[in-house]
Structures are given as C-alpha cells and as structure tokens.
Design an enzyme around this catalytic site. Structure first.
Site, PDB file in Angstrom:
ATOM      1  N   TYR A 175       0.728  -1.421  -0.064  1.00 45.23           N
ATOM      2  CA  TYR A 175       0.195  -0.355  -0.040  1.00 45.23           C
ATOM      3  C   TYR A 175       0.636   1.189   0.252  1.00 45.23           C
ATOM      4  O   TYR A 175       1.720   1.206   0.614  1.00 45.23           O
ATOM      5  CB  TYR A 175      -1.142   0.070   1.498  1.00 45.23           C
ATOM      6  CG  TYR A 175      -0.393   0.731   2.131  1.00 45.23           C
ATOM      7  CD1 TYR A 175      -0.135   1.701   2.682  1.00 45.23           C
ATOM      8  CD2 TYR A 175       0.319  -0.444   3.428  1.00 45.23           C
ATOM      9  CE1 TYR A 175      -0.079   2.449   4.314  1.00 45.23           C
ATOM     10  CE2 TYR A 175       1.267   0.084   4.338  1.00 45.23           C
ATOM     11  CZ  TYR A 175       0.869   1.012   4.881  1.00 45.23           C
ATOM     12  OH  TYR A 175       1.983   2.131   6.138  1.00 45.23           O
ATOM     13  N   CYS A 176       0.035   2.187  -0.691  1.00 48.27           N
ATOM     14  CA  CYS A 176       0.708   3.800  -0.184  1.00 48.27           C
ATOM     15  C   CYS A 176      -0.450   4.836   0.339  1.00 48.27           C
ATOM     16  O   CYS A 176      -1.453   4.656   0.705  1.00 48.27           O
ATOM     17  CB  CYS A 176       1.544   4.031  -1.730  1.00 48.27           C
ATOM     18  SG  CYS A 176       0.155   4.287  -2.471  1.00 48.27           S
ATOM     19  N   LYS A 177       0.079   5.706   0.068  1.00 45.82           N
ATOM     20  CA  LYS A 177      -0.815   6.893   0.760  1.00 45.82           C
ATOM     21  C   LYS A 177      -2.073   7.072  -0.051  1.00 45.82           C
ATOM     22  O   LYS A 177      -2.859   6.973   0.397  1.00 45.82           O
ATOM     23  CB  LYS A 177       0.247   8.666   0.433  1.00 45.82           C
ATOM     24  CG  LYS A 177      -1.695   9.719   0.517  1.00 45.82           C
ATOM     25  CD  LYS A 177      -0.561  10.489   0.643  1.00 45.82           C
ATOM     26  CE  LYS A 177      -1.409  11.234   1.479  1.00 45.82           C
ATOM     27  NZ  LYS A 177      -0.380  13.120   1.383  1.00 45.82           N
ATOM     28  N   LEU A 181      -3.723   4.196   1.682  1.00 48.11           N
ATOM     29  CA  LEU A 181      -4.013   4.422   3.306  1.00 48.11           C
ATOM     30  C   LEU A 181      -5.579   4.858   4.002  1.00 48.11           C
ATOM     31  O   LEU A 181      -5.403   5.217   4.809  1.00 48.11           O
ATOM     32  CB  LEU A 181      -2.566   4.898   4.024  1.00 48.11           C
ATOM     33  CG  LEU A 181      -2.795   4.671   6.218  1.00 48.11           C
ATOM     34  CD1 LEU A 181      -2.373   4.505   6.375  1.00 48.11           C
ATOM     35  CD2 LEU A 181      -1.776   6.025   5.899  1.00 48.11           C
TER      36      LEU A 181
END
Length: 144
Positions: free
Chosen positions: A100-102, A129
């Site tokens: 995952y990332c932002k 996120l």
C-alpha cells in the site's frame, strides 16, 4: 424490444458506436484485472489477511508519509528501493504480501513488480492508506 435494435442503431449510429466502445473498454479492463496476478483488497479484507494469514504488509510510499502514519507492523520500502530479490523482501515470497501507499497508485506498481518477480500471493490495498483511514482503522506514527 430487441427487434427494434437495428432501427435504433440505424437512427443513432454515433450513440451506438460510443456504447460499443465503452463496452469494449469495460470488458478489456475487467479481463486485465483478472489476469494481472495480484488481488485488490479493501481495508477490511486486508485486516482479515493480517489476522488470519499473517500477511506481510509493505508501505511503498515516501518516508515522510510513512512517518505521518502507517499500518501497524508494516515495513517501509519505498517503491524506488523495492527489490524483490533483496533478502528482506525475498523471504516473503511464499506467503501473503500486501502493498500500500498513501493513495494506492504507487503500490499498484509495486504489486506488479512483485508478481513479475514470482510472488504468488500479492495483495494491493485499493485506495491506499486513505481508504484505511476512511474505515477508521488504526495507524501508528514515527520511523520503523
């Protein structure tokens, strides 16, 4: 009703072509999603993966984003430094791995990279996120 379809197509050729184009694009997108090699998961599905299958979670976003908040027990490996052959990552090859990332954009690239390297159980947090936070799930702050 279907007997009037040729009449509609004859009277509205542009609308008919637009519809056919959209249907083809939708079909191509769905076929691509089925064969991309990784599974898209929601925050609740990721929670189940972590709790029931002990999935490894990798944050591939920037350092500052990671320090502002990340999923508990996730490992930070920026996409630019993600090397599926590195010891830290290679040992995760046989089990479930979630990235995952932002926002989810960088992590989709990371998921593709892991699949290409032979990882079999790759999961991608759709929405990143931000989706996790929208579901009011816990995060932790600081370096790790």
């Amino acid at each position: 009703m279907l007997e009037r379809l040729p009449e509609f197509i004859g009277n509205h050729p542009i609308l008919s072509l637009i519809f056919i184009g959209l249907a083809i694009a939708l079909l191509a997108t769905e076929i691509g999603r089925r064969f991309r090699g990784f599974k898209e998961v929601s925050p609740s599905e990721l929670t189940r993966l972590i709790n029931q299958q002990d999935a490894a979670v990798i944050d591939v976003g920037g350092q500052s984003d990671f320090e502002k908040g990340h999923i508990i027990n996730s490992v930070h490996v920026p996409l630019t430094q993600l090397d599926p052959g590195a010891k830290q990552i290679a040992k995760l090859k046989d089990g479930p791995v979630a990235v995952y990332c932002k926002s989810g954009h960088l992590s989709e690239q990371a998921a593709k990279k892991l699949v290409k390297a032979g990882f079999q159980q790759v999961h991608w947090l759709n929405g990143g996120l931000q989706a996790w936070l929208n579901d009011e799930l816990p995060v932790t702050r600081g370096k790790r």
